[in-house]
Design a protein around this motif. Structure first.
Motif, PDB file in Angstrom:
ATOM      1  N   ASP A   1      70.309  -9.640   7.992  1.00  0.00           N
ATOM      2  CA  ASP A   1      71.381 -10.494   7.454  1.00  0.00           C
ATOM      3  C   ASP A   1      70.804 -11.593   6.571  1.00  0.00           C
ATOM      4  OD1 ASP A   1      73.216  -9.100   8.844  1.00  0.00           O
ATOM      5  OD2 ASP A   1      73.546 -10.608  10.412  1.00  0.00           O
ATOM      6  N   ARG A   2      69.719 -12.205   7.057  1.00  0.00           N
ATOM      7  CA  ARG A   2      69.159 -13.355   6.324  1.00  0.00           C
ATOM      8  C   ARG A   2      68.568 -12.925   4.978  1.00  0.00           C
ATOM      9  NH1 ARG A   2      68.533 -16.646   3.652  1.00  0.00           N
ATOM     10  NH2 ARG A   2      67.675 -18.754   3.803  1.00  0.00           N
TER      11      ARG A   2
ATOM     12  N   ASN B   1      69.468 -10.567   3.146  1.00  0.00           N
ATOM     13  CA  ASN B   1      70.499 -10.133   2.201  1.00  0.00           C
ATOM     14  C   ASN B   1      71.172 -11.302   1.487  1.00  0.00           C
ATOM     15  OD1 ASN B   1      70.203  -7.422   2.332  1.00  0.00           O
ATOM     16  ND2 ASN B   1      71.548  -7.175   4.106  1.00  0.00           N
ATOM     17  N   ARG B   2      70.819 -12.535   1.868  1.00  0.00           N
ATOM     18  CA  ARG B   2      71.436 -13.680   1.172  1.00  0.00           C
ATOM     19  C   ARG B   2      70.773 -13.870  -0.197  1.00  0.00           C
ATOM     20  NH1 ARG B   2      71.797 -18.550   5.149  1.00  0.00           N
ATOM     21  NH2 ARG B   2      72.208 -17.443   7.076  1.00  0.00           N
ATOM     22  N   ASP B   3      71.553 -14.432  -1.140  1.00  0.00           N
ATOM     23  CA  ASP B   3      71.076 -14.562  -2.525  1.00  0.00           C
ATOM     24  C   ASP B   3      69.799 -15.371  -2.662  1.00  0.00           C
ATOM     25  OD1 ASP B   3      73.170 -13.122  -3.298  1.00  0.00           O
ATOM     26  OD2 ASP B   3      74.371 -14.786  -4.111  1.00  0.00           O
ATOM     27  N   ASP B   4      69.618 -16.375  -1.791  1.00  0.00           N
ATOM     28  CA  ASP B   4      68.447 -17.248  -1.977  1.00  0.00           C
ATOM     29  C   ASP B   4      67.123 -16.526  -1.724  1.00  0.00           C
ATOM     30  OD1 ASP B   4      68.756 -17.060   0.750  1.00  0.00           O
ATOM     31  OD2 ASP B   4      68.430 -19.186   1.166  1.00  0.00           O
ATOM     32  N   CYS B   5      67.172 -15.297  -1.203  1.00  0.00           N
ATOM     33  CA  CYS B   5      65.923 -14.540  -0.974  1.00  0.00           C
ATOM     34  C   CYS B   5      65.574 -13.617  -2.135  1.00  0.00           C
ATOM     35  CB  CYS B   5      66.029 -13.713   0.314  1.00  0.00           C
ATOM     36  SG  CYS B   5      66.101 -14.727   1.797  1.00  0.00           S
TER      37      CYS B   5
ATOM     38  N   CYS C   1      60.486 -14.862  -0.102  1.00  0.00           N
ATOM     39  CA  CYS C   1      60.758 -15.642   1.110  1.00  0.00           C
ATOM     40  C   CYS C   1      59.479 -15.777   1.925  1.00  0.00           C
ATOM     41  CB  CYS C   1      61.834 -14.961   1.951  1.00  0.00           C
ATOM     42  SG  CYS C   1      61.328 -13.352   2.537  1.00  0.00           S
TER      43      CYS C   1
ATOM     44  N   LYS D   1      64.308  -3.806  -1.645  1.00  0.00           N
ATOM     45  CA  LYS D   1      64.476  -4.956  -2.544  1.00  0.00           C
ATOM     46  C   LYS D   1      63.356  -5.014  -3.579  1.00  0.00           C
ATOM     47  CE  LYS D   1      66.724  -7.798   0.901  1.00  0.00           C
ATOM     48  NZ  LYS D   1      68.058  -7.548   0.361  1.00  0.00           N
TER      49      LYS D   1
END
Ligand code: AP5
Length: 218
Positions: free
Chosen positions: A72-73, A75-79, A83, A105
């Protein structure tokens, strides 16, 4: 950079201390499964109640739970641009899932193995204090807070439940059995950089930055 930088090493090696600084250096998110789980425990969510059964004894939270959290984490845009992962992966099943997520990714993997002796691990853990407000990590001897029990931000400091000596020893045992095999796993993939974690925090940080610069030039 489009990399996931993974911090691997025994409990209390200094992964969190260094990972936060490296995340600021590269301007990418810092993701700690330990912090995410501790927040859930504090908020008494269903996840927190389940996780606490394992964490309070120094055992690992089941793979499917932490893999779901990381998926989940990530998949957030900031990654999108990379990361910093602290405390994940910790088992071969977690490492294989992460490999699948990062491949999807198109993101490279660099693993920083922070190498510290058992005696030092116990010394570092037993004198650790953490800010309840901003999460900053102190050590009563090597990086003491400006005021007894109080963080620079004004928050109150606390000792983690799993920083009692018998729980620290169990965390070390679990680390050796389940997580240390990842050193070979990532060495075989040519993704592991060994960092001497025994020096002062600033020395360890310089070692990390120069090791990362070297691979960027290679
Ligand atoms: P987690 O929070 O990840 O704990 P850990 O891996 O045991 O690592 P620590 O946070 O204890 O230590 P650290 O290496 O970050 O050291 P720090 O920088 O704080 O996990 C906690 C629990 O959650 C696990 O036991 C498990 O139950 C569960 N969990 C988490 N992730 C999981 C996963 N993927 N799968 C399953 N379960 C999971 O430094 C320690 C102290 O040393 C501090 O006081 C610091 O100030 C000091 N220090 C740091 N560097 C130096 C230095 N160079 N010299 C002197 N002192 C230093």
């Amino acid at each position: 950079m489009r990399k996931a930088i993974i911090f691997l090493g025994p409990p209390g090696a200094g992964k969190g201390t260094q990972a936060v600084k490296v995340s600021e250096f590269f301007g990418v998110p810092y993701i700690s499964t330990g912090d995410i789980l501790r927040t859930a425990v504090k908020e008494k969510t269903l996840l927190g109640i389940k996780a606490n059964e394992y964490m309070s004894k120094g055992e690992l939270v089941p793979d499917d739970v932490v893999i779901g959290i990381i998926e989940d984490r990530l998949n957030r845009d900031d990654c999108m641009n990379g990361c910093i992962l602290d405390g994940f992966p910790r088992t071969e099943a977690q490492a294989m899932s992460l490999e699948r997520m990062l491949n999807a990714k198109n993101m490279d993997t660099v693993v920083l193995f922070i190498d510290v002796s058992d005696n030092e691990v116990i010394r570092r853990n037993s004198k650790r204090r953490v800010c309840s407000k901003c999460g900053r990590i102190y050590h009563l001897e090597t990086s003491p807070p400006p005021k007894d029990g109080i963080c620079e931000c004004g928050g109150t400091l606390y000792q983690r439940d799993d920083d009692k000596e018998d729980v620290i020893r169990e965390r070390l045992r679990v680390y050796r059995e389940k997580t240390a095999p990842l050193i070979d796993y990532y060495t075989r993939r040519n993704q592991l950089l060994r960092i001497d974690g025994s020096g002062l925090p600033e020395e360890v940080y310089s070692g990390i930055i120069s090791a990362l610069k070297k691979i960027d030039k290679a």
